[in-house]
Scaffold this active site. Sequence first.
Site, PDB file in Angstrom:
ATOM      1  N   GLU A  40       0.825  -1.207   0.000  1.00 55.66           N
ATOM      2  CA  GLU A  40       0.000   0.000   0.000  1.00 55.66           C
ATOM      3  C   GLU A  40       0.855   1.251   0.000  1.00 55.66           C
ATOM      4  O   GLU A  40       0.530   2.248  -0.628  1.00 55.66           O
ATOM      5  CB  GLU A  40      -0.892   0.026   1.236  1.00 55.66           C
ATOM      6  CG  GLU A  40      -2.047  -0.923   1.114  1.00 55.66           C
ATOM      7  CD  GLU A  40      -2.732  -1.051   2.438  1.00 55.66           C
ATOM      8  OE1 GLU A  40      -3.751  -0.387   2.621  1.00 55.66           O
ATOM      9  OE2 GLU A  40      -2.210  -1.770   3.299  1.00 55.66           O
ATOM     10  N   LYS A 124      14.085 -14.144   1.852  1.00 55.44           N
ATOM     11  CA  LYS A 124      14.280 -12.763   2.309  1.00 55.44           C
ATOM     12  C   LYS A 124      13.502 -12.594   3.600  1.00 55.44           C
ATOM     13  O   LYS A 124      12.277 -12.538   3.605  1.00 55.44           O
ATOM     14  CB  LYS A 124      13.760 -11.807   1.232  1.00 55.44           C
ATOM     15  CG  LYS A 124      13.989 -10.342   1.545  1.00 55.44           C
ATOM     16  CD  LYS A 124      13.633  -9.518   0.308  1.00 55.44           C
ATOM     17  CE  LYS A 124      13.834  -8.031   0.568  1.00 55.44           C
ATOM     18  NZ  LYS A 124      13.019  -7.538   1.667  1.00 55.44           N
ATOM     19  N   LYS A 297      21.205 -13.566  -6.175  1.00 55.76           N
ATOM     20  CA  LYS A 297      22.430 -12.790  -6.394  1.00 55.76           C
ATOM     21  C   LYS A 297      23.319 -13.518  -7.391  1.00 55.76           C
ATOM     22  O   LYS A 297      23.431 -14.750  -7.349  1.00 55.76           O
ATOM     23  CB  LYS A 297      23.209 -12.631  -5.080  1.00 55.76           C
ATOM     24  CG  LYS A 297      22.505 -11.770  -4.052  1.00 55.76           C
ATOM     25  CD  LYS A 297      23.255 -11.748  -2.730  1.00 55.76           C
ATOM     26  CE  LYS A 297      22.457 -10.960  -1.703  1.00 55.76           C
ATOM     27  NZ  LYS A 297      22.926 -11.212  -0.329  1.00 55.76           N
TER      28      LYS A 297
END
Length: 711
Positions: A40, A124, A297
């Site tokens: 949001e 993550k 990565k």
Amino acid sequence: MTDTLSEADAANELMRLARQIARHDKLYHADDAPEITDQEYDALTRRNRELEAALPHLIREDSPSKNVGHQIAASPLSKVTHEVRMMSLDNAFSDEGLLEFVERVRRYLNLADSETLAFTVEDKIDGLSCSLRYEKGKLVRAATRGDGQVGEDVTANVAHIPDIPQRLPDGVPDIFEVRGEVYMERAAFAALNEKAEAEDTKRFANPRNAAAGSLRQKDAKVTAERPLRFWAHGWGAASDIPGATQADVVAALRGWGFPISPLFARFETAQALIAHYNAISSQRPDLPYEIDGVVYKVDRLDWQERLGFLSKAPRWAIARKFPAEKAETTLEAIDIQVGRTGKLTPVGRLAPVLVGGVTVTNVTLHNRDEIERLGVRPGDRVVIQRAGDVIPQVVENLTRGVPREPFAFPHRCPVCGSEAVAEDDDVDVRCTGGLICEAQRTQRLEHFVSRKALDIEGLGSKTIAQFFDLGWLESPADIYRLKNRKDAILALEGWQDKSVDNLLAAVEDKREPDAARLLFGLGVRHVGETTSRDLMKALGTLPALREAAEAYSAYREENPREEGEKVSPFKTRMDQAAKDTLGVSDGIGATVAHALADFFHEPHNVAVWEDMLGNEEKEGEVSPPLYEVEVLDSPVAGKTVVFTGKLETMSRDEAKAQAERLGAKASGSVSAKTDLLVAGPGAGSKLKKAESLGIEVIDEAGWAAIVARAG
Ligand SMILES: [Zn+2]
């Protein structure tokens, strides 16, 4: 979307967006209490960018797009400049987005199709990025990410995180900054919130905020009580890199004792990258911690170096975020809840709907502005979303655009019927019925008897709640009538003659309370301890205070903001009126006068006030004497004193109060008017200035001697 919008509407929307985004920045970064999801937040900033791109001449001075990343809020922790900037990551939101990233990397490196391009993949974690600097294997500094360039020093705090070694094994590079995330596991987060619920202290919105709030503590002892964890995923400044690939270095980090993601892996094809994302995604609900995506990565460090950085993010890494979980349903009603501080919070009641495996029946609508922004009314079809542990939110109103009356936010408190008002630049509407509002009453009573207010011993929160439920404590004045209920109290479990006598004696002891404490105890907004003292010093008695507040109120009514009058001259005028009517010189202005005027504007408050202090017809329960600052004869009477540096035996507030008692004025800055500087260890510019002005300088012990002689 922008071409159907008039310029005036667009300007208005940009103003609203600037205000909202600034508010959410503060909630997120300073208060660790966000009210909206990251998605949001992104939507707000995206909308702001869209409007600004279409109508560049409307870009505001305070536009959120001019903010370079998030500023760090004022914080008691000292600042640390990162030697190597802490980056953020670009995001991909789909398989296509990820494949494009892989292609971009290939093109940039000009790799032949036959050349293997490997990536590392890890989940993550939704935590707080932290940089740990080791010199000769010893942890010398820990810092939060902050805005990427400047973070906060949390060295003392991380000493309490067992996952973070204070010392690394022999043979590590001379300088090495380990980067990773401080986080809190779900179970620990739930336990922390349960405890907060029981103790009625601040609850955290999600584990990330709990981790941030726990780490960023001035008092590291608080951090020690919170079960924080850490895992490493990268590095910053380093005198030597232990390996040629990302996977090598991560293995080295593990060897040095750092936890790393258990889902860390290395893959060589795009298909395998996507498959691992799906695997992590399906394990997500069962992981002991919250994750919000997956990070890829480029494995080879020489390639990372060639790829380098875009403005804020590396070209060699990307985060793939999980989609937020959304569903469509009907908003059946908007209820207004009144919190313990009087804040009116709208809550949306939904037709029950399943979102990501959880049935959702309520959403928070935050405040009046949010209802306006969404344009929602009961009966509307809405899209709701939940992400992580954040309370579900309405993200879109599907019924928007149908012309009808907007939702009328109440002007009265639904609990007590008192007026509910919002201050000028406050988004929250609050009930002004403080003392009589059921929703706020027990809390107000607790405040009234608290140590810095009336200081009545033996009336703890449990006793107050119990007496309140029995109908014995409706308002503060009832405390003084408890003596008529001695037998009834004795009949309660857990009370003996002695404890009842002690309680009643403690109450009687405060029949002639200090007026400033009484005023502070009433809990008028913006009227804190110091303000109460300053007001009473200026006015002498509580009836005089009421008269002054009413004089201000009359001025306000007769001299409203004129048409065309700008805000700042109006504010200056009202500040002056506040000073004139309240008779105070500095520090107190229209904000305080407004709050006092509003307080006496509410008949319920007046009734409580008169119940306590009396009126023409009846005597009150208490009679505070004329307020006098007790001034002792002392060598510093009439002088101006400045405290600087660290004080060892007392707080700054206490030192100031001592100065006041000795008839001296405590000031915050050194000038030619300063008579005395009390300098503790670490005194800096103020000490230099005082010396250059020839001002007398003493240390804390010298000050203590003056206080002792006067006392
Ligand atoms: Zn109320």
